[in-house]
Motif scaffolding. Structure first.
Motif: not given
Length: 232
Positions: A184-205
Motif C-alpha cells: 500500500e505504501y508503494v501504491f499510494s505513492s503512485g506506483n501500481e506495478k507491484i508484485l508480492l513475494c511469499e518467501r517463507g517465515i521464521r518458525t521453530f524449525e
C-alpha cells in the motif's frame, strides 16, 4: 479511480454523478491493493511479450549473488535453453555477517544487465536503500525489496514514485497484512506495478532457513489484485 476519503460520506452522492458506472466502499485499511474495488487482477507487462500475472506460469531464476561475468554467461545460456525470460541475482546483498560477500555493486549490475538485455532476458535485483535507486534505474526491470527491508517505509515511499515494477518480499516474521500494508505504501505513492513475494517465515524449525507458508498464496490472491510470486 481509487480515492481515500478524509471522513464518512454518502457514496450515493458520487454514484449518481454522470459517468459513474459503479462505486464500492473498501473497508480494508490497505485500500488500493485490495481486491474489493478492482474487477481484474493486475498484470505486470515487462515488454518483449514478458508478462507476470496472466494464466501462464512466470519463472524467475538465477543465483543468489552475481559473482562474475562467466557465471552470468553460464546462467543466461541455461535460462535461454529452458525458455526462462527473467533472471534474478543480487549485486547488493544484505548479509547477517559483515564479513560475508556483499555483492559487486553497480558495476556488477551493469555487467549483469548487459548480458541479459542482449539476450532478451529481464533483470530483477534487490535495492537496499534510497540512495541506490537512481544509479540502478537504467539497469533494472524489476526492483526487489528484500525481506529485511519490507517495512523500510522510506524506501517503499520512494519506489512508489519510480516507473518500474517493484516486488516486495514478506518479512521474515511478517504477517500477511503487514505485507499488504507495505504494498500500500508503494501504491499510494503512485506506483501500481507491484508484485508480492511469499518467501517463507521464521518458525521453530531449524532444518531449513525459512518455513515456506504456501497457504499464504491463496489468502493473498483472495485479498489483493496483485500478482503473487513464490520464492522457495
Amino acid at each position: 479511480i481509487v480515492g481515500i476519503a478524509k471522513k464518512e460520506f454518502d457514496i450515493r452522492q458520487i454514484g449518481n454523478m454522470k459517468g459513474i458506472a459503479d462505486i464500492h466502499r473498501v473497508s480494508d485499511n490497505y485500500k488500493m491493493v485490495s481486491k474489493k474495488w478492482k474487477l481484474h487482477n493486475t498484470i505486470i507487462d515487462l515488454g518483449d511479450g514478458i508478462k507476470i500475472g496472466t494464466d501462464e506460469l512466470a519463472i524467475m531464476a538465477g543465483p543468489c549473488s552475481i559473482e562474475s561475468e562467466a557465471q552470468i554467461e553460464s546462467v543466461v545460456a541455461h535460462l535461454l535453453k529452458n525458455n526462462v525470460r527473467i533472471m534474478r541475482g543480487g549485486v547488493y546483498k544484505p548479509r547477517s555477517s559483515p564479513y560475508s560477500f556483499r555483492g559487486l555493486g553497480i558495476n556488477g549490475l551493469k555487467m549483469f544487465y548487459k548480458h541479459c538485455s542482449e539476450n532478451g532476458i529481464k533483470v530483477i535485483t534487490e535495492v537496499m536503500q534510497v540512495s541506490q535507486i537512481e544509479s540502478m534505474l537504467d539497469y533494472v526491470d524489476i526492483f526487489q525489496v528484500g525481506a529485511r527491508n519490507s517495512q523500510n517505509f522510506n524506501l517503499l515511499d520512494v519506489l512508489g514514485k519510480v516507473d518500474k515494477p517493484v516486488m516486495i518480499k514478506r518479512g521474515i516474521s511478517g504477517t500477511i497484512d503487514e505485507l499488504l500494508y507495505s504494498a500500500e505504501y508503494v501504491f499510494s505513492s503512485g506506483n501500481e506495478k507491484i508484485l508480492l513475494c511469499e518467501r517463507g517465515i521464521r518458525t521453530f524449525e531449524k532444518a531449513t532457513r525459512n518455513t515456506l507458508d504456501l497457504s499464504a498464496v491463496p489468502i493473498l490472491k483472495d485479498k489483493t489484485h496483485l500478482p503473487v510470486i513464490v520464492d522457495p
